[in-house]
Design a protein around this motif. Structure first.
Motif, PDB file in Angstrom:
ATOM      1  N   UNK A 266     -32.785 -14.962 -15.136  1.00 56.12           N
ATOM      2  CA  UNK A 266     -32.886 -13.815 -16.032  1.00 56.12           C
ATOM      3  C   UNK A 266     -31.517 -13.547 -16.631  1.00 56.12           C
ATOM      4  N   UNK A 267     -31.505 -12.959 -17.817  1.00 52.69           N
ATOM      5  CA  UNK A 267     -30.241 -12.601 -18.450  1.00 52.69           C
ATOM      6  C   UNK A 267     -29.380 -11.787 -17.512  1.00 52.69           C
ATOM      7  N   UNK A 268     -30.007 -10.867 -16.787  1.00 53.82           N
ATOM      8  CA  UNK A 268     -29.243  -9.987 -15.889  1.00 53.82           C
ATOM      9  C   UNK A 268     -28.503 -10.782 -14.834  1.00 53.82           C
ATOM     10  N   UNK A 269     -29.020 -11.987 -14.492  1.00 51.62           N
ATOM     11  CA  UNK A 269     -28.350 -12.835 -13.508  1.00 51.62           C
ATOM     12  C   UNK A 269     -27.087 -13.469 -14.081  1.00 51.62           C
ATOM     13  N   UNK A 270     -27.028 -13.641 -15.396  1.00 54.32           N
ATOM     14  CA  UNK A 270     -25.873 -14.268 -16.039  1.00 54.32           C
ATOM     15  C   UNK A 270     -24.704 -13.300 -16.192  1.00 54.32           C
ATOM     16  N   UNK A 271     -25.009 -12.012 -16.306  1.00 57.85           N
ATOM     17  CA  UNK A 271     -23.964 -11.010 -16.483  1.00 57.85           C
ATOM     18  C   UNK A 271     -23.040 -11.011 -15.270  1.00 57.85           C
ATOM     19  N   UNK A 272     -21.736 -11.092 -15.540  1.00 54.08           N
ATOM     20  CA  UNK A 272     -20.738 -11.109 -14.472  1.00 54.08           C
ATOM     21  C   UNK A 272     -20.335 -12.510 -14.039  1.00 54.08           C
ATOM     22  N   UNK A 273     -21.026 -13.541 -14.526  1.00 52.72           N
ATOM     23  CA  UNK A 273     -20.662 -14.909 -14.157  1.00 52.72           C
ATOM     24  C   UNK A 273     -19.389 -15.345 -14.867  1.00 52.72           C
ATOM     25  N   UNK A 274     -18.632 -16.192 -14.203  1.00 52.73           N
ATOM     26  CA  UNK A 274     -17.422 -16.777 -14.760  1.00 52.73           C
ATOM     27  C   UNK A 274     -17.838 -17.889 -15.725  1.00 52.73           C
ATOM     28  N   UNK A 275     -17.132 -18.016 -16.854  1.00 54.15           N
ATOM     29  CA  UNK A 275     -17.418 -19.069 -17.824  1.00 54.15           C
ATOM     30  C   UNK A 275     -16.190 -19.971 -17.913  1.00 54.15           C
ATOM     31  N   UNK A 276     -16.389 -21.260 -17.628  1.00 56.22           N
ATOM     32  CA  UNK A 276     -15.291 -22.234 -17.691  1.00 56.22           C
ATOM     33  C   UNK A 276     -15.707 -23.400 -18.568  1.00 56.22           C
ATOM     34  N   UNK A 277     -14.708 -24.021 -19.198  1.00 55.54           N
ATOM     35  CA  UNK A 277     -14.997 -25.183 -20.038  1.00 55.54           C
ATOM     36  C   UNK A 277     -15.102 -26.423 -19.159  1.00 55.54           C
ATOM     37  N   UNK A 278     -15.625 -27.496 -19.742  1.00 50.92           N
ATOM     38  CA  UNK A 278     -15.730 -28.763 -19.015  1.00 50.92           C
ATOM     39  C   UNK A 278     -14.343 -29.301 -18.656  1.00 50.92           C
ATOM     40  N   UNK A 279     -13.290 -28.825 -19.352  1.00 50.22           N
ATOM     41  CA  UNK A 279     -11.919 -29.233 -19.047  1.00 50.22           C
ATOM     42  C   UNK A 279     -11.270 -28.304 -18.018  1.00 50.22           C
ATOM     43  N   UNK A 280     -12.010 -27.292 -17.545  1.00 47.59           N
ATOM     44  CA  UNK A 280     -11.487 -26.410 -16.501  1.00 47.59           C
ATOM     45  C   UNK A 280     -10.818 -25.135 -16.993  1.00 47.59           C
TER      46      UNK A 280
ATOM     47  N   UNK B 166     -24.002 -26.402 -17.572  1.00 48.01           N
ATOM     48  CA  UNK B 166     -24.648 -26.086 -16.293  1.00 48.01           C
ATOM     49  C   UNK B 166     -24.483 -24.607 -15.978  1.00 48.01           C
ATOM     50  N   UNK B 167     -25.418 -24.114 -15.155  1.00 48.69           N
ATOM     51  CA  UNK B 167     -25.350 -22.749 -14.648  1.00 48.69           C
ATOM     52  C   UNK B 167     -25.489 -22.849 -13.134  1.00 48.69           C
ATOM     53  N   UNK B 168     -24.431 -22.482 -12.437  1.00 47.45           N
ATOM     54  CA  UNK B 168     -24.427 -22.502 -10.976  1.00 47.45           C
ATOM     55  C   UNK B 168     -24.686 -21.079 -10.500  1.00 47.45           C
ATOM     56  N   UNK B 169     -25.958 -20.796 -10.160  1.00 46.95           N
ATOM     57  CA  UNK B 169     -26.325 -19.429  -9.762  1.00 46.95           C
ATOM     58  C   UNK B 169     -25.616 -19.011  -8.492  1.00 46.95           C
ATOM     59  N   UNK B 170     -25.544 -19.894  -7.511  1.00 50.11           N
ATOM     60  CA  UNK B 170     -24.917 -19.510  -6.232  1.00 50.11           C
ATOM     61  C   UNK B 170     -23.407 -19.345  -6.376  1.00 50.11           C
ATOM     62  N   UNK B 171     -22.767 -20.199  -7.185  1.00 48.26           N
ATOM     63  CA  UNK B 171     -21.325 -20.096  -7.396  1.00 48.26           C
ATOM     64  C   UNK B 171     -20.940 -19.117  -8.489  1.00 48.26           C
ATOM     65  N   UNK B 172     -21.945 -18.629  -9.224  1.00 48.43           N
ATOM     66  CA  UNK B 172     -21.747 -17.680 -10.320  1.00 48.43           C
ATOM     67  C   UNK B 172     -20.782 -18.215 -11.385  1.00 48.43           C
ATOM     68  N   UNK B 173     -21.026 -19.487 -11.786  1.00 47.10           N
ATOM     69  CA  UNK B 173     -20.182 -20.130 -12.787  1.00 47.10           C
ATOM     70  C   UNK B 173     -21.060 -20.806 -13.836  1.00 47.10           C
ATOM     71  N   UNK B 174     -20.721 -20.589 -15.105  1.00 42.94           N
ATOM     72  CA  UNK B 174     -21.369 -21.267 -16.220  1.00 42.94           C
ATOM     73  C   UNK B 174     -20.343 -22.224 -16.813  1.00 42.94           C
ATOM     74  N   UNK B 175     -20.687 -23.499 -16.881  1.00 48.06           N
ATOM     75  CA  UNK B 175     -19.793 -24.506 -17.457  1.00 48.06           C
ATOM     76  C   UNK B 175     -20.247 -24.793 -18.873  1.00 48.06           C
TER      77      UNK B 175
END
Length: 173
Positions: free
Chosen positions: A98-112, A157-166
């Protein structure tokens, strides 16, 4: 999913419809009628309400809510948000969220490179968009970025457990 006591807004009560307590319904669910799959509703006044009847009315929806018997009663609940408990939402598959699950996630590029944190998600009609609040010390001078939420093209990718969107995204944008 977060705590079961979390509430989710799924719509809003509109103007009274007629004199017998019916109200117009503004639905935020994928299909407008889907709002009636959830019960009870918790309105902005904090009370739980059951739906007695509902029907389409032109391109909109109207409903008769239990214990709302007159136009005056309908006026009292006008413009209140319609909430449900988060645990009423359907369980999602492994690659769904859900969108609400994405809020607060860290966003990183494929280069880190750390672009920041998802502040909001919204739909533009063409696709969903991540509103990312940049870190205060962003080397590119960005305070906020809007990234299209398009899998394989931008979102890798979206890592729900790690709360990271690449994402595959140039930090300069």
């Amino acid at each position: 999913m977060s705590q079961a006591s979390d509430k989710v807004v799924i719509g809003k009560i509109g103007a009274p419809y007629g004199v017998k307590g019916w109200v117009k319904i503004n639905s935020y669910t994928d299909t407008p009628e889907g709002i009636f799959n959830y019960s009870p509703w918790i309105l902005g006044d904090g009370k739980e309400y059951q739906i007695d009847q509902w029907r389409p009315h032109g391109k909109s929806l109207v409903a008769k809510i239990e214990n709302v018997e007159s136009r005056d009663d309908a006026e009292r609940i006008k413009n209140l948000d319609i909430h449900i408990l988060a645990d009423q939402l359907p369980e999602l598959g492994e690659d769904e969220f859900y969108w609400r699950d994405l809020t607060g996630m860290q966003v990183v590029t494929t280069q880190g490179y750390d672009l920041g944190v998802v502040k909001d998600v919204f739909n533009t009609g063409a696709n969903d968009v991540l509103q990312v609040k940049a870190n205060s010390k962003d080397a590119f001078g960005q305070k906020e970025r809007l990234l299209p939420f398009v899998f394989d093209q931008v979102v890798q990718s979206v890592d729900k457990s790690g709360k990271v969107i690449t994402v595959d995204w140039d930090p300069g944008f």
